[in-house]
Design a protein around this motif. Sequence first.
Motif, PDB file in Angstrom:
ATOM      1  N   ALA A  54       5.787   4.579   5.122  1.00 53.02           N
ATOM      2  CA  ALA A  54       6.421   4.131   6.361  1.00 53.02           C
ATOM      3  C   ALA A  54       7.844   3.644   6.096  1.00 53.02           C
ATOM      4  O   ALA A  54       8.764   3.905   6.878  1.00 53.02           O
ATOM      5  CB  ALA A  54       5.581   3.012   6.998  1.00 53.02           C
TER       6      ALA A  54
ATOM      7  N   ALA B 105       0.608   3.518   2.161  1.00 61.68           N
ATOM      8  CA  ALA B 105       0.976   3.752   3.556  1.00 61.68           C
ATOM      9  C   ALA B 105       2.259   3.002   3.907  1.00 61.68           C
ATOM     10  O   ALA B 105       3.130   3.527   4.612  1.00 61.68           O
ATOM     11  CB  ALA B 105      -0.162   3.327   4.481  1.00 61.68           C
ATOM     12  N   ASP B 106       2.368   1.781   3.408  1.00 56.79           N
ATOM     13  CA  ASP B 106       3.584   0.999   3.647  1.00 56.79           C
ATOM     14  C   ASP B 106       4.788   1.670   2.993  1.00 56.79           C
ATOM     15  O   ASP B 106       5.883   1.695   3.550  1.00 56.79           O
ATOM     16  CB  ASP B 106       3.419  -0.414   3.093  1.00 56.79           C
TER      17      ASP B 106
ATOM     18  N   ARG C 106       1.649  10.237  -6.009  1.00 57.97           N
ATOM     19  CA  ARG C 106       1.095  10.657  -4.726  1.00 57.97           C
ATOM     20  C   ARG C 106      -0.243  11.337  -4.954  1.00 57.97           C
ATOM     21  O   ARG C 106      -0.442  12.041  -5.922  1.00 57.97           O
ATOM     22  CB  ARG C 106       2.055  11.628  -4.023  1.00 57.97           C
TER      23      ARG C 106
ATOM     24  N   SER D   6       0.835  -1.201   0.000  1.00 60.57           N
ATOM     25  CA  SER D   6       0.000   0.000   0.000  1.00 60.57           C
ATOM     26  C   SER D   6       0.869   1.251   0.000  1.00 60.57           C
ATOM     27  O   SER D   6       2.072   1.189   0.269  1.00 60.57           O
ATOM     28  CB  SER D   6      -0.911   0.021   1.227  1.00 60.57           C
TER      29      SER D   6
END
Length: 204
Positions: A154, A150-151, A204, A148
């Motif tokens: 991170a 988000a991953d 993004r 994802s």
Amino acid sequence: MFEVAVIEDPVAAQAALDPARARLLGEPAEPASAATPAGRLGSPRQEVHHHLRARERPGPIEPAEERREGNVIERVMRGTAASSVISPVALAAVAPDPARAPDQLSARWLLAVAARLVRDVGHLVAAAARARRRVATFTIDGEVRFASAADRAAFAQRLAEAVTALAGEYHDEKAEGGRVHRLIVAMHPYVANGQDGDVEGGVR
């Protein structure tokens, strides 16, 4: 023969960008006169000779020897590299400046940093060739598949923290005789076989 040559001279860069001359970039891998690539490309020998001379200064082509046949001197050329990349030095007026708008999440800033990398390494390679020494470099080239966005974010955060901590551990501002090295860590969506790949997944 080197794998990659960096073209810094504006004249050689202009020659490499010319469509007719670009077709010759991979031709003289082995020492050959203008007649050899002319035969393969179906171009007049005089035209090929003109293009080779334009690329010679300094660039991916260099003189190998001269052969005299009667009153005719044939210059034999050879390629210095299997491929070439043009340094921003050759296009100084429009060379990108990474310091102008630093943004770790900007793809255009990544391009500016990559251009600076080509410029700096090109200088190092040229200096090392003149001194007949090797350049101390280290490169990591890998792939990471994220589940994802988000991953991915991170991972980028943890990577930045890890590199910052490691650099802080070894950086010594006052080391006598120490030498500053530039560190670049780049990550971008994977592009397979020259195709666009998962471009949307990386936006993004």
